[in-house]
Structure formats: structure tokens, C-alpha cells
Write an enzyme that holds these catalytic residues in place. Structure first.
Site, PDB file in Angstrom:
ATOM      1  NE  ARG A  34       0.310  -2.834   0.335  1.00 32.72           N
ATOM      2  CZ  ARG A  34      -0.161  -3.317  -0.796  1.00 32.72           C
ATOM      3  NH1 ARG A  34      -0.358  -4.699  -1.000  1.00 32.72           N
ATOM      4  NH2 ARG A  34      -0.039  -2.761  -1.957  1.00 32.72           N
TER       5      ARG A  34
ATOM      6  NE  ARG B 146       2.623  -2.908  -2.917  1.00 31.75           N
ATOM      7  CZ  ARG B 146       2.903  -1.459  -3.858  1.00 31.75           C
ATOM      8  NH1 ARG B 146       3.692  -0.788  -2.935  1.00 31.75           N
ATOM      9  NH2 ARG B 146       2.121  -1.427  -4.716  1.00 31.75           N
TER      10      ARG B 146
ATOM     11  CG  ASP C 157       1.228  -6.881  -2.662  1.00 36.52           C
ATOM     12  OD1 ASP C 157      -0.078  -6.683  -2.395  1.00 36.52           O
ATOM     13  OD2 ASP C 157       1.579  -6.974  -3.942  1.00 36.52           O
TER      14      ASP C 157
ATOM     15  CG  ASP D 263      -1.523  -9.136  -5.037  1.00 32.33           C
ATOM     16  OD1 ASP D 263      -2.103  -8.310  -4.914  1.00 32.33           O
ATOM     17  OD2 ASP D 263      -0.296  -9.111  -5.840  1.00 32.33           O
TER      18      ASP D 263
END
Length: 164
Positions: A82, A93, A96, A98
Site C-alpha cells: 500500500r 487498495r 486496508d 482499519d
């Protein structure tokens, strides 16, 4: 207290994305014990782009601090390809990560907002999170997960498989 971390990606083949998920999970295991939800395919939010693969893992790492976890997740993303400087907002992406929830904690710093501010709006995060924590789990600012999930049931979220 478990920490819920969403994994998503839509760049490359499904096998390549899944391989990145496996590497991310293995890296998180260096911090503590990890449990994985099923894998889902979901529609993207934002500009036109390929569908995403999504899942959630829970991490039990009693000694980890918020700033350390943010740095760790961003380093995992970087190591798995990334490049935030080249991304379009809500665009494709490679991976990712989170941080969705941290037990019953509420964290509001410039680096980290927990629970994730858009968690209650996103089936692709709620579906696997509910799978791991249960419908009766309460997340601050979100409420009971089963109720939150019911409010977003109309969003596309296709079950792919349980084990990955």
C-alpha cells in the site's frame, strides 16, 4: 479485551488479495492471539473500481497501546504494497487495515478514532464483526451489533468462505 481490525482489498487477483490478508494476520499474531471471520465480497464505496474482499480479525494483545497498533497496521499495509501517497480517496487498495473497535473503549485522537466513525454504516465491516463478537455485543457509539447490522442489510455483502 479484543481489538477488531477490518481487512479489505481489491487490487490484484482474489488469490493475491487473500495472500496479503494471510500475511497481515500472521503479522498481527506477533502482537497476540488472533481470530478470523469469514471472507466476503462487497461492492466498493467511491469511484468505479473492482469489488472488494473483506473480513475482520480480532486481536487479543493486552499490552499493545493505540499509537503502537496504528503504527503496526500502517507498516503492515506498507510492507504489503500500500502506498497512501498515490491513492485516490476511497479508491482501489492493495490492502486496508482499519481498527474498528477496541472492547468498550472510545479513542479519539488525531491518529485514531475508535470505534471507527463509519462502522455503523458499513455492512462489509459489521457482517464479519458480528460473526466474531455476536449479535448481542455492544460497541460504543454503534450499539448492539445485531441491530446495527439489520439497518444495513440491503448493502451488497456476499459470503465467500469461512476459513482462509
Amino acid at each position: 479485551m479484543s481489538i477488531a481490525i477490518a481487512l479489505g482489498g481489491n487490487v490484484g487477483t482474489e488469490a493475491q488479495i487473500l495472500e496479503r490478508f494471510v500475511h497481515a494476520r500472521e503479522a498481527l499474531m506477533q502482537l497476540g492471539s488472533v481470530r478470523s471471520a469469514s471472507l466476503y465480497r462487497t461492492a466498493p464505496i467511491g469511484p468505479e473500481q473492482p469489488r472488494y474482499l473483506n473480513t475482520v480479525v480480532t486481536l487479543r494483545a493486552p499490552d499493545v497501546q493505540p499509537a503502537e497498533l496504528v503504527a503496526t497496521t500502517q507498516e503492515i499495509e506498507r510492507l504489503l504494497g500500500r502506498d497512501r501517497s498515490r491513492e485516490v480517496h476511497w479508491g482501489p487498495r492493495t490492502i486496508d487495515l482499519d481498527i474498528l473497535a477496541w472492547g468498550d473503549r472510545v479513542i479519539d485522537t488525531p491518529e485514531l478514532r475508535v470505534p471507527h466513525p463509519r462502522l455503523a454504516e458499513r455492512r462489509f465491516a459489521l457482517e464479519p464483526l458480528t460473526e466474531l463478537l455476536g449479535e448481542d455485543a455492544i460497541v460504543p457509539r454503534v450499539g448492539r451489533l445485531g441491530d446495527a447490522l439489520a439497518r444495513v442489510r440491503d448493502q451488497s455483502c456476499e459470503f465467500i468462505r469461512q476459513a482462509w
